[in-house]
Motif scaffolding. Sequence first.
Motif, PDB file in Angstrom:
ATOM      1  N   LEU A 251       0.197  -1.280  -0.521  1.00 58.49           N
ATOM      2  CA  LEU A 251      -0.112  -0.100   0.107  1.00 58.49           C
ATOM      3  C   LEU A 251       0.967   1.343   0.229  1.00 58.49           C
ATOM      4  O   LEU A 251       1.850   1.547   0.564  1.00 58.49           O
ATOM      5  CB  LEU A 251      -0.745  -0.064   1.610  1.00 58.49           C
ATOM      6  N   LYS A 252       0.568   1.884  -0.955  1.00 59.78           N
ATOM      7  CA  LYS A 252       1.318   2.900  -1.236  1.00 59.78           C
ATOM      8  C   LYS A 252       0.637   4.130  -0.337  1.00 59.78           C
ATOM      9  O   LYS A 252      -0.774   4.417  -0.090  1.00 59.78           O
ATOM     10  CB  LYS A 252       1.867   3.550  -2.468  1.00 59.78           C
ATOM     11  N   LYS A 253       1.363   5.200   1.049  1.00 64.99           N
ATOM     12  CA  LYS A 253       1.103   6.186   1.592  1.00 64.99           C
ATOM     13  C   LYS A 253       0.620   7.453   0.492  1.00 64.99           C
ATOM     14  O   LYS A 253       1.852   7.783   0.589  1.00 64.99           O
ATOM     15  CB  LYS A 253       1.777   7.110   2.509  1.00 64.99           C
TER      16      LYS A 253
ATOM     17  N   ASN B 159      -4.036   4.586   2.681  1.00 63.39           N
ATOM     18  CA  ASN B 159      -2.895   3.714   2.436  1.00 63.39           C
ATOM     19  C   ASN B 159      -3.856   2.633   1.237  1.00 63.39           C
ATOM     20  O   ASN B 159      -5.132   2.558   0.957  1.00 63.39           O
ATOM     21  CB  ASN B 159      -3.001   2.460   3.967  1.00 63.39           C
ATOM     22  N   TRP B 160      -2.997   3.493   0.375  1.00 63.55           N
ATOM     23  CA  TRP B 160      -3.922   3.134  -1.432  1.00 63.55           C
ATOM     24  C   TRP B 160      -2.744   1.694  -1.918  1.00 63.55           C
ATOM     25  O   TRP B 160      -1.455   1.683  -2.124  1.00 63.55           O
ATOM     26  CB  TRP B 160      -4.145   4.338  -1.898  1.00 63.55           C
TER      27      TRP B 160
END
Length: 874
Positions: free
Chosen positions: A21-23, A106-107
Motif C-alpha cells: 500500500l502506497k501512502k 493507504n492506497w
Amino acid sequence: MMEKLLGSVCGKIKDEPIVELKKVKGTVVLMKKNVMDVTDFGSSILDRFHELFGKGVSLQLVSSVNGDSANENKGKLGKEAFLENWISKITSLNAKDEASFDVVFNWDESHGIPGAFIIKNHHHSQFYLKSLTLEDFPSHEGPIHFDCNSWVYPTHRYKYDRVFFTNKTYLFDDTPQPLRFYRNQELKNLRGEEISSGGMLKEWDRVYDYAYYNDLGSPEKGKDYARPSLGGNSDYPYPRRAKTGRKPNKKDPNSETRLFLLSLSIYVPRDEKFNQVKFSDFIGYAIKSIGQVFVPEIKAVFDKTINEFDTFQDVLNLYEGGVRLPEGQTLDKIRAHVPWELLKELIRSDGERFLKFPTPDVIKEDKTAWRTDEEFGREMLAGVNPVIIRRLQEFPPISKLDPQQYGDQDSTIRREHLEKNMNGLSVDEAMEKNKLFILDHHDALMTYLRRINTTTTKTYASRTILLLQENGTLKPLAIELSLPHEEGDERGAVSKVFTPCDDGVENSIWQLAKAYVAVNDSGYHQLISHWLNTHAVIEPFIIATNRQLSIVHPIHKLLKPHFRDTIHINALARQILINAGGVLERTVFPGKYAMEMSSAVYKNWNFTEQALPEDLIKRGIAIPDSSEPHGLKLVIEDYPFAVDGLEIWYAIESWVKEYCCFYYPTDDVVKGDTELKEWWKEVREEGHGDLKEKPWWPKMETQSELIQTCTIIIWVASALHAAVNFGQYPYAGYLPNRPTVSRRYMPEVGSAEYAELEKDPDLAFLKTITAQFQTLLGVSLIEILSRHSTDEVYLGQRDTVGWTTDDRPLAAFERFSAALVEIETRITERNDDVALRNRVGPVKVPYTLLYPSTSDTSRVGGLTGKGIPNSVSI
C-alpha cells in the motif's frame, strides 16, 4: 497431519501476492460548525470528547479505473483514513475562517487513479467541506483535486454515503464505469429517493423537488389572509418553487402551513443557504426593515406620533437627519411598542432622530431634477425598469383585452394631443422614422383595477407616449389614465388624456399624471420585471439541474455559479415579502392581488424571448441589420440598458458557445446525452409545467439550441437581474421619484382636492403618493435588496479556481473575463461622453447597473450601484 495442514497454509501465503500500500498525503479544507455557529457549543464539546476515544471523520478513496466485481462493479475502495489533529486545530470565531487538516491514505496502486471519495462524519455536528487535495499521487502528474463545497452532517442523518467527485468533467457515457453507480446514486439522493425523514424536510435532507406557490396565504387568519394557490392551475399558472414538505393547512388543504412569521429557518437544501458571511450581512441590513414583522405595533406608534409628509423637505429629512421624535414622545414610550433590538438599529446616537437612510443617487447632485420630463423619459431607458418601453407601431394604441368581456379598451389619445409638442413632426412621420415610443401599463392592470381600487389604493391603468428627439432623449407627449366603467367591465374604459404644461395648476396636474405612471411602473417592476422574470422563473432550472444533471456534468458546471443563493432568497421572500400581509403587499399598489396579477402575466411568458436580442426585436427597439456587428441595430442609439446589455449578452453567448462546443462537438452528442434530455424534459414538464405545451420551447437536439438555452439562463440570472435590482435604492430610495402607491384620484375641477392642488401643489402631490409609513417600510426593503454582499461573486469570476481539469474551457473562461474588463472600459467611456445624454441625465447618475465589476478589489459590498453578480442572490 499437522505438517500437511501447515504446508497448505504456507503455500497459500507464498502463492498469494503481497499487496504493497502506497501512502498518499492529502489536505482537507473545511469549516467547523462551531466556527459558523457559536451557539452550538454543546456539539463542539461532544465532538472533542468523541475524538479522544475514536476516529471522528473518515475518508475512503474510490477507484475510477477498477471496479469490484463482487460489489456491482463499483469502484474499488481504499482503506479508511482519518482526519488528523481535529482537537488541536484552533479555529477562530470568524465565519470566513477555514481550517486545513492532514489525512494519509493507504492506497493499493493496482486500483489506479481515484475518481471520488466517501466521507463519513461521526461527530455530533456538521461541518462545511470545502475541498480535498491529493499531492504526489502515484502515476499521476500534478495534484488530484476535489471541489466539495457542501455541508456534511453526522452519518446517522443519512441513509447513504456522502460521495464527492474529482474536478474532472464527464458526459454520462464518458464516465468511467466504476464511477457510474455513484453518479446515478447521488442524483437519486438529491431527488429524495433516499431521504432519512418523511413529511417536512429537515435541514440535513438534500432534497430538490417541486411544489406550487401554495404557501403565501394564512387562511386560518380569515379571508383577508387567504391567497390562491399559484401553479398547477390553468387559472393561476406559475413556475414551481422548491418543496419544503410542510403539512397542508387545516383550514385549506390546498394550502401549505406557514412557519411562524419571525422564523427564517424555512427549508431549502442546506447547500443552497446563504453562507454565514452573507446571512450576517442580510440580517444586519434587514434589522432596519424588520418593521413588517411588527407592523401592528410600529404602525400604531407612527399613527399616533408621525404625521404625513407635508413638504418635500420632510422627505429629505429621512436622508439628511432622520425622523425627529414628535413632541411629547420619548424612546421609552416607543419602546413599549417596538422591541429594543429593533429600536437600537433605528435610532441615531443622539437619541433624537431615527430611521435615517443613505441619500439615494437620484437626489445627491440635484434635489429636483427627478421632476423634469427629460429624466422621466430617461429612466425608461436607464432606470430601474428599462425593459418595458417599446416602439409605437400602431396609432392609436390598441388593446389586446377581449372586447366581449372588457368592451372598448383602445386608447383615446389622438393626434392633436401629440402633435402640438412634436417639433413640427406629424404622428405618421414620426412613426415612419421610428421616433414614437410607448410605456404601456394598460392591459396588465385594467383587469385588476376594479378590485385594487376597492382598497385604500386609487390608481389608473396608463399609457405614456414619448418622442425620440434629435438629441437622443425621450420627450413625453401624452399620458392616458384609464379606469373601468362604473356600470361594468363590458362598457370599456373611462379615460382621460394629459399633456405637458410648464406653468400653473396644469403643470401640477402633469406632475401628478407622471406620478400615476411611476406608480404603475414601480408595481410592474417589482412584481414582473424583477420578481417573476428573474427570481421565480429561474428557480425551476435550479431544481431540475440538481435533480437530473450530475455535478460532474459539463452543463451543471457551467450553470452552477448562476444558481447561488437563489432558492434561499426566494424562500425568504415567500416568508416575509410576497406573502399575505407581507412587505410587498403593504408597500406596492396591487396589495393582496399582487401575486395573482403576476400569475396572469406569466401566462404569456416565453422562454426564448428572454434572450435580450429577441426581447429588443419584439419591443421594436431593435431591427435586424446585417451591416451591424451582431446583425442588430438599435432604433434608440443612446439606450444605456440595451447598449451595455447587448455587449454583456454577446460576451456570455461567446463564452457559452466555446464551452458547449468543446463538450458537444456535434448535434448528435447533444441528442445522445441522456442526462441532458431528462433535465430539459423536467424543466418543461415539471418546473414550468403550466406552460409545457407552448411551441416555443427549444427541443434541445442541437448545439445551437443548447447554446441558446444556457445563454438565456445565465443572462436572466446575472445581467438581467442586476439591471432590474441594484438600481432600486439609487432611483426608488427617494419615493417621490418612484412612488409605489397612489391614494387619491386625479383632482377634478371645483373639488376641494383641486383647490388644494392650486394652493399647495407639493402637499397635494405628497398626499396622493405613498404614505409615510409605507415609505419607511418600502425604502427599508429596497435598501436591503440593492446592497451587494461582501462575499459576492461577479460575472466573469468563479469562487473556485480548479472547477474543471479541462484546459480549453478554462482558457475560454479567461477570455470571457477579459472581454468583460474591456466592456467595463467602454461603459466608462460612454458615461463620460456628454453627447450621450441618457447615460447620466439631469440627475447626474451614470448608468453602471450593467458594469460587470470583475476586479476583486470591487468586492466591497454595499450600495455601489454597479456590478453583475453571477446569480439572483438577493
